[in-house]
Motif scaffolding. Sequence first.
Motif, PDB file in Angstrom:
ATOM      1  N   ARG A 193      18.777  38.496  51.503  1.00 53.43           N
ATOM      2  CA  ARG A 193      19.912  39.043  50.912  1.00 53.43           C
ATOM      3  C   ARG A 193      19.565  40.283  50.088  1.00 53.43           C
ATOM      4  N   ARG A 194      18.558  40.431  49.436  1.00 53.43           N
ATOM      5  CA  ARG A 194      18.046  41.555  48.930  1.00 53.43           C
ATOM      6  C   ARG A 194      17.810  42.756  49.550  1.00 53.43           C
ATOM      7  N   LEU A 195      16.990  42.468  50.650  1.00 51.18           N
ATOM      8  CA  LEU A 195      16.477  43.852  51.443  1.00 51.18           C
ATOM      9  C   LEU A 195      17.338  44.102  52.778  1.00 51.18           C
ATOM     10  N   ILE A 196      18.393  43.438  52.878  1.00 49.57           N
ATOM     11  CA  ILE A 196      19.166  43.559  54.448  1.00 49.57           C
ATOM     12  C   ILE A 196      19.935  44.788  54.525  1.00 49.57           C
ATOM     13  N   GLY A 197      20.304  45.331  53.213  1.00 50.21           N
ATOM     14  CA  GLY A 197      21.090  46.645  53.159  1.00 50.21           C
ATOM     15  C   GLY A 197      20.261  47.837  53.157  1.00 50.21           C
ATOM     16  N   ASN A 198      18.993  47.819  53.389  1.00 52.68           N
ATOM     17  CA  ASN A 198      18.182  48.913  53.206  1.00 52.68           C
ATOM     18  C   ASN A 198      17.596  49.355  54.447  1.00 52.68           C
ATOM     19  N   PRO A 199      18.086  50.623  55.080  1.00 51.57           N
ATOM     20  CA  PRO A 199      17.303  50.841  56.542  1.00 51.57           C
ATOM     21  C   PRO A 199      15.882  51.276  56.538  1.00 51.57           C
ATOM     22  N   ARG A 200      15.369  51.413  55.354  1.00 50.97           N
ATOM     23  CA  ARG A 200      13.836  51.546  55.257  1.00 50.97           C
ATOM     24  C   ARG A 200      13.094  50.242  55.497  1.00 50.97           C
ATOM     25  N   ASN A 201      13.948  49.084  55.219  1.00 47.04           N
ATOM     26  CA  ASN A 201      13.075  47.827  55.269  1.00 47.04           C
ATOM     27  C   ASN A 201      13.057  47.147  56.713  1.00 47.04           C
ATOM     28  N   LEU A 202      12.386  46.407  56.905  1.00 49.64           N
ATOM     29  CA  LEU A 202      12.045  45.577  58.340  1.00 49.64           C
ATOM     30  C   LEU A 202      11.894  44.081  58.169  1.00 49.64           C
ATOM     31  N   VAL A 203      12.468  43.398  58.930  1.00 49.68           N
ATOM     32  CA  VAL A 203      12.716  42.026  58.874  1.00 49.68           C
ATOM     33  C   VAL A 203      12.020  41.774  60.520  1.00 49.68           C
ATOM     34  N   LEU A 204      10.586  41.307  60.403  1.00 50.16           N
ATOM     35  CA  LEU A 204       9.917  41.116  61.253  1.00 50.16           C
ATOM     36  C   LEU A 204       9.883  39.531  61.759  1.00 50.16           C
ATOM     37  N   LEU A 205      10.340  39.256  62.969  1.00 53.87           N
ATOM     38  CA  LEU A 205      10.573  38.040  63.225  1.00 53.87           C
ATOM     39  C   LEU A 205       9.427  37.634  64.264  1.00 53.87           C
ATOM     40  N   VAL A 206       8.723  36.514  63.857  1.00 54.42           N
ATOM     41  CA  VAL A 206       7.490  36.320  64.463  1.00 54.42           C
ATOM     42  C   VAL A 206       7.486  34.663  64.944  1.00 54.42           C
ATOM     43  N   GLY A 207       8.645  34.139  65.398  1.00 50.84           N
ATOM     44  CA  GLY A 207       8.519  32.853  66.092  1.00 50.84           C
ATOM     45  C   GLY A 207       9.754  32.592  66.632  1.00 50.84           C
ATOM     46  N   TYR A 208      10.164  31.494  67.223  1.00 46.76           N
ATOM     47  CA  TYR A 208      11.154  31.089  67.846  1.00 46.76           C
ATOM     48  C   TYR A 208      12.562  30.899  66.837  1.00 46.76           C
ATOM     49  N   GLN A 209      13.457  31.541  67.469  1.00 45.74           N
ATOM     50  CA  GLN A 209      14.831  31.473  66.464  1.00 45.74           C
ATOM     51  C   GLN A 209      15.771  30.892  67.319  1.00 45.74           C
ATOM     52  N   ALA A 210      16.197  29.635  66.701  1.00 46.31           N
ATOM     53  CA  ALA A 210      17.071  28.801  67.438  1.00 46.31           C
ATOM     54  C   ALA A 210      18.450  29.208  67.312  1.00 46.31           C
ATOM     55  N   ALA A 211      19.371  29.005  68.414  1.00 48.14           N
ATOM     56  CA  ALA A 211      20.722  29.620  68.274  1.00 48.14           C
ATOM     57  C   ALA A 211      21.515  28.964  67.289  1.00 48.14           C
ATOM     58  N   GLY A 212      22.364  29.892  66.556  1.00 45.14           N
ATOM     59  CA  GLY A 212      22.894  29.474  65.332  1.00 45.14           C
ATOM     60  C   GLY A 212      22.184  29.719  64.017  1.00 45.14           C
ATOM     61  N   THR A 213      21.082  30.207  64.019  1.00 48.28           N
ATOM     62  CA  THR A 213      20.299  30.474  62.778  1.00 48.28           C
ATOM     63  C   THR A 213      20.445  31.698  62.519  1.00 48.28           C
ATOM     64  N   ARG A 214      20.269  32.258  61.199  1.00 45.45           N
ATOM     65  CA  ARG A 214      20.222  33.743  60.671  1.00 45.45           C
ATOM     66  C   ARG A 214      19.201  34.318  61.607  1.00 45.45           C
TER      67      ARG A 214
END
Length: 472
Positions: free
Chosen positions: A359-380
Amino acid sequence: MVVMSTAPTTLAFHGAARTVTGSRYLLEHRGVRTVIDAGLFQGFKELRELNWREPPFPPHTIRRVLLTHAHIDHSGALPLLSRQGFSGEVYATRSTMKLARIMLLDAAGIEEENARYAAKKGYSKHRPPKPMFTERDAIEVLRRFEPVAWDTSLDLGDGLRARFLGAGHILGAASIELRLDSGGRERTVVMSGDIGRYGVPLDRDPEPRPDCDVLICESTYGNRDHEPMEAVEEQFCAALRETLDREGIVLVPAFAVGRTQQIALLLSRLILDGRLPAVPIHIDSPMAIETTEVYSSHLDDEHLDDDVLADGRRELFPRVVELHRSVEQSRKLNDLPGPRIIISASGMLTAGRVVHHLRRLIGNPRNLVLLVGYQAAGTRGRQLLEGQPRIRMFGEDYSVRCRCVAIHGLSAHGDRNELLRWIRSAETLPKQIYLTHGEPEAAFAFRQMLRKELGSAVEVEVPEMGEVVAVG
């Protein structure tokens, strides 16, 4: 005189059927009910709502539960079953018992905290908001755990014997061989659990599959192959370097059990090799910290690479790491600028501290969310993976302005070729294979592959939720 039931032996699929969550199977043999795994459903709202519905069988009628491993989608419903009347034993490997204690108490704490937060913010449909289960429920079911030894036949009575074999995946994870005696005639059913990777750091290879008549096999990655580890490391480095060079913050949602340890080990190696700058790394998960201590305590007697964790914490965590146990320590991260890396649970951004960081980091284009595992349907996590422009958290919608990158080769699940390798590792093929723990696209693609590779002598099916099949 003992009178045996003449009812057929059946297996019912009450979870992980055409979905990757909520693993739960009901075995009925000689009129006695055994549940294999009791996981929570995650992802889409219609799946999560299944957790709140009356169970498809009265919990007080269950004699025992056999647990393949500690991940919440396999163990998370145990406190709920206990609350609803289950009073039998839960059989698991010793390290799974330790990890389950950490995970179930944490899950209960999250349930209670979410209920309090929803009451404060007023966004729950319940009045007042209520947790699905409490810490008291978790403690009650944890008291009934019974340890099982590896590769040892366990006589459970009622004509049922079980044997736990290493599945890789995470510490303590097992495939379970079930031998069913029906009037002197024996049938063997194998529950795969989650099958791990071959030749990867941290966990050992899965043990060969036992010969069996019926195989219940996961299919999470049944429609794809993982990239080689060398390519994965390069993607990992490239994504992080770009963000860190512009003084952004990298948020790594990671499962506290297995994945956090793997990511920390990888970061340690890349920093020591000079491939990544020595920026501050924060592990913001008391559960991940406790889990690492469990990993380090089982080097001699569990299924881990001996040379990976030989020095415990120092091998796993680089010197620049900072551990955050308390809520106060976690909140201090809100005031710290980049560049830095935050590893936090949960891995699919469904709950926990990581959602507050997102919630704190999602609005800044300098930041990165690195997804490193399986992401089930319907999850964020899946929503970010699919490029959704807005994500809902704590009853509000937030615009996605940060970068989102997925690294696919770090999964703890075997890909389709590794699953096929494991299936073929026994001397004989099973007569029947039921594919579970996969979304429909993956499960049906894997069924097509198995039918081609194994031939018409093996019947391969993808069961529906609630389907009941005869196994003896």
